[in-house]
Enzyme design. Structure first.
Site, mmCIF file in Angstrom:
data_model
loop_
_atom_site.group_PDB
_atom_site.id
_atom_site.type_symbol
_atom_site.label_atom_id
_atom_site.label_comp_id
_atom_site.label_asym_id
_atom_site.label_seq_id
_atom_site.Cartn_x
_atom_site.Cartn_y
_atom_site.Cartn_z
ATOM 1 N N ASP A 316 0.833 -1.188 0.000
ATOM 2 C CA ASP A 316 0.000 0.000 0.000
ATOM 3 C C ASP A 316 0.878 1.253 0.000
ATOM 4 O O ASP A 316 1.848 1.350 0.757
ATOM 5 C CB ASP A 316 -0.889 -0.020 1.253
ATOM 6 C CG ASP A 316 -1.788 1.178 1.356
ATOM 7 O OD1 ASP A 316 -2.680 1.338 0.501
ATOM 8 O OD2 ASP A 316 -1.599 1.979 2.298
ATOM 9 N N GLU A 353 1.642 -0.470 -5.024
ATOM 10 C CA GLU A 353 0.748 0.634 -5.317
ATOM 11 C C GLU A 353 1.673 1.837 -5.475
ATOM 12 O O GLU A 353 2.184 2.358 -4.478
ATOM 13 C CB GLU A 353 -0.257 0.856 -4.193
ATOM 14 C CG GLU A 353 -1.247 1.961 -4.522
ATOM 15 C CD GLU A 353 -2.231 2.240 -3.392
ATOM 16 O OE1 GLU A 353 -3.409 2.496 -3.690
ATOM 17 O OE2 GLU A 353 -1.823 2.214 -2.220
#
Length: 675
Positions: A316, A353
């Site tokens: 993330d 990401e």
């Protein structure tokens, strides 16, 4: 395969009926380990280092423990000698009595039987992003007490569904122990996604079945490992969505539960005015330029990869992990290099990401070899082509753009990743956990986030969606049919494109969140996968099944390298582009919004002489107008068999000769096997 316990010098380790504990803090002045019901021991700082160590006996699995840490005062310190703190290396976490959370001693041993990590070539991967709770919470085929749990994910009915739709890799939203943000708890809400990590080594206990939770942290860990084992035995990889960019301690003044009370001056990023330098939007950002913080991340990855046997990680906001001491993104950041070269991580998939919310934070295409990146450019291009451009055509008679951008997405986004990296550098997706579901993309022009309690301020306003004339649910057959076609166009483009495709759980079941595009604080009432006996859901499931089978059967759609004109490149696909008249594409056909047709003839280049040649024709018609297309007549193709079409009720049996006419009745994508 018997489990080999993962060992690190840090945290609590069981030795000869007692415990040996090691903590890192460069700024603490005193530290104590407290094992509830067993006693406490003052930790000693090792000369010339940031290590604090101590031993205590007896200690056994199931014991709970915490730390007491003291240190200097100042704007970057938050020491309190009387405040219980959570061990950052705790492998079990439960609600405490003296503090909100406390560590639990666990025994890591587990019998893996004959289970091994599945070997799935990246080019053959189909990723499925899912939330543990909402994947099975409404599945009547799963026993009630297992719904919404790790055991539910591994239930035979769940696995059968994943195998049916061609999933090779399940990517679980955060399962490391997490907490809901303070403001959510105050409002009586909860964080449903888990992007608020409490501890980097313990599985989230609330996702375990009730019997496991009642039995304690070791049973929770055992259920998690059991899930991994059963998925592996079914040939399905397990990838974890991991949040190492910030913690649940939030901004200054937030709940101090662990790192901030141990060595907050070094673990977090700071600005010159002694406030947090936050590039995550979550109140704090971990400073991975600090050696101890980088070691914590790497130790956690090694633990999950070795001890828990997971197959990969999706990071993330990974750009936040790659910022240097001056908060500047560095593609050669030492932590990234360590992740790429660490021996214990050589068999894991690394997915980035590739952005954060800090300055210069969008870094898609910048993570280099060994990393596969979420391709948001693919998402935006595909949505634009099939939804907002079609909406514009309805309003004005002319779509918004030509075919060129979509062709780039189909062929692996070379403009993003460069010739050296290849199309497998990108994870293609149309939807993800944040944003509209596939169904809602075709049913809503605007977000509807009132249920989140933020007056509709949250969630993206750039959805590139199209409601097809009616906002939200409708019984209008024409609108519903048009929406279904658009959903099939989106799925078809995703699963016929070069790169690694990612599906979002429930899209294959026409899941809706009723227009909510940020459902992180909403659970059962909006987000579960719909497992009911629904005609639309079953139709979409069959669509995904047919597409993944076609993709698996045709290596021409799964190149691992970009081709070079005039050269034979093993693993690359050789491409020829034809216009609606069956002739070579011209500049006019590429660029003009009125000419949204391309015929993509793609052939594989075998890696070796034993691999057969494979050829596919993909026809894209991006307009609402009916149009006759002439199928191309290359020298080495005599005909085409339609294998899949986003238009329902097409004739899939007969062979169409090269040079014959194929009528496209509206916006659609069609896949032909070359004969």
């Amino acid at each position: 395969m018997q489990s080999v316990a993962f060992d690190t010098a840090l945290g609590l380790r069981l030795v000869d009926g007692g415990a040996r504990f090691t903590m890192r803090s460069a700024t603490a002045t005193a530290a104590t380990l407290v094992v509830d019901g067993r006693g406490s021991v003052a930790l000693e700082r090792q000369p010339g280092s940031d290590l604090w160590t101590g031993g205590l006996a007896p200690v056994q699995p199931g014991d709970t423990y915490h730390l007491l840490v003291d240190g200097p005062t100042g704007p970057r310190h938050d020491f309190d000698a009387g405040r219980p703190l959570l061990d950052p290396y705790a492998r079990g976490i439960v609600r405490g009595t003296a503090s909100r959370w406390t560590g639990v001693v666990v025994d890591d041993t587990f019998d893996w039987g004959d289970s091994t990590k599945p070997v799935v070539p990246l080019g053959s991967s189909v990723v499925y992003e899912a939330n543990v709770r909402t994947l099975t919470s409404d599945n009547q085929a799963v026993p009630e007490h297992l719904r919404g749990t790790y055991a539910g994910v591994a239930h035979e009915s769940t696995i059968a569904h994943l195998q049916r739709i061609g999933v090779t890799t399940i990517e679980l939203l955060p399962v490391q122990a997490f907490d809901s943000e303070h403001w959510l708890r105050q409002a009586g809400r909860e964080n449903a996604w888990g992007y608020n990590t409490l501890g980097f080594f313990a599985p989230h206990a609330a996702y375990a079945s009730e019997p496991a939770r009642q039995a304690g942290a070791q049973a929770v860990l055992r259920e998690f490992k059991g899930m991994v084992r059963l998925l592996h035995e079914a040939g399905i990889q397990v990838v974890l969505d991991v949040v190492y960019n910030h913690t649940a301690e939030e901004g200054l003044g937030g709940p101090t539960s662990s790192l901030r009370g141990i060595d907050g001056a070094n673990h977090y990023r700071w600005s010159a005015d002694d406030t947090y330098h936050d590039t995550t939007g979550c109140g704090n950002t971990l400073d991975t330029s600090d050696q101890a913080t980088a070691d914590l991340v790497l130790d956690s990855l090694r633990y999950w990869a070795r001890e828990v046997q997971v197959d990969g990680f999706r990071f993330d906001l990974m750009a936040a992990l790659a910022r240097d001491a001056d908060h500047v993104f560095d593609p050669a950041h030492p932590l990234l290099e360590r992740i790429r070269t660490e021996p214990d991580l050589q068999d894991v998939l690394v997915i980035a990401e590739p952005w954060d919310v800090g300055p210069d934070g969008w870094k898609t295409g910048h993570f280099g070899a060994g990393t596969t990146e979420w391709n948001d450019g693919f998402r935006n291009t595909v949505r634009q082509f099939w939804l907002t451009d079609i909406a514009q055509e309805r309003r004005s008679g002319v779509p918004g753009a030509g075919i060129g951008a979509l062709a780039g997405a189909l062929t692996g986004s070379r403009q993003l990743f460069g010739a050296d990296r290849g199309p497998l550098s990108g994870v293609n997706f149309v939807t993800a956990h944040d944003g509209f579901t596939l169904h809602d993309l075709a049913a809503h022009d605007h977000k509807h986030n009132a249920a989140n309690g933020e007056d509709d301020r949250d969630g993206s306003n750039d959805n590139r969606s199209f409601n097809h004339g009616i906002e939200g649910a409708t019984d209008d057959r024409g609108v519903r049919a048009a929406r279904g076609r658009s959903m099939r166009n989106l799925l078809g483009t995703l699963l016929l494109s070069a790169g690694v495709p990612m599906l979002t759980a429930g899209d294959e079941r026409s899941r809706t969140q009723h227009g909510n595009n940020n459902a992180y604080v909403v659970t059962e009432d909006l987000t579960p996968v719909d497992w009911s006996d629904d005609e639309d859901a079953e139709s979409m499931t069959e669509t995904v099944t047919a597409l993944t089978r076609f993709r698996a059967a045709h290596p021409a759609l799964r190149p691992d390298r970009y081709g070079v004109d005039g050269q034979t490149t093993p693993g690359a696909s050789r491409m020829r582009w034809y216009g609606p008249d069956g002739g070579p594409m011209t500049g006019e056909w590429w660029d003009q919004p009125l000419h949204r047709v391309v015929q993509w003839f793609v052939a594989s280049t075998p890696h070796d002489e034993d691999e057969p040649d494979d050829r596919v024709l993909v026809v894209v018609h991006g307009s609402g107008r009916t149009r006759d297309l002439t199928l191309p007549s290359p020298d080495d193709a005599t005909g085409y068999r339609l294998a899949w079409s986003s238009e329902k009720h097409r004739d899939h049996d007969r062979v169409r000769p090269a040079g014959s006419v194929f009528t496209a009745y509206g916006p659609g994508i069609h896949a032909f096997a070359v004969v």
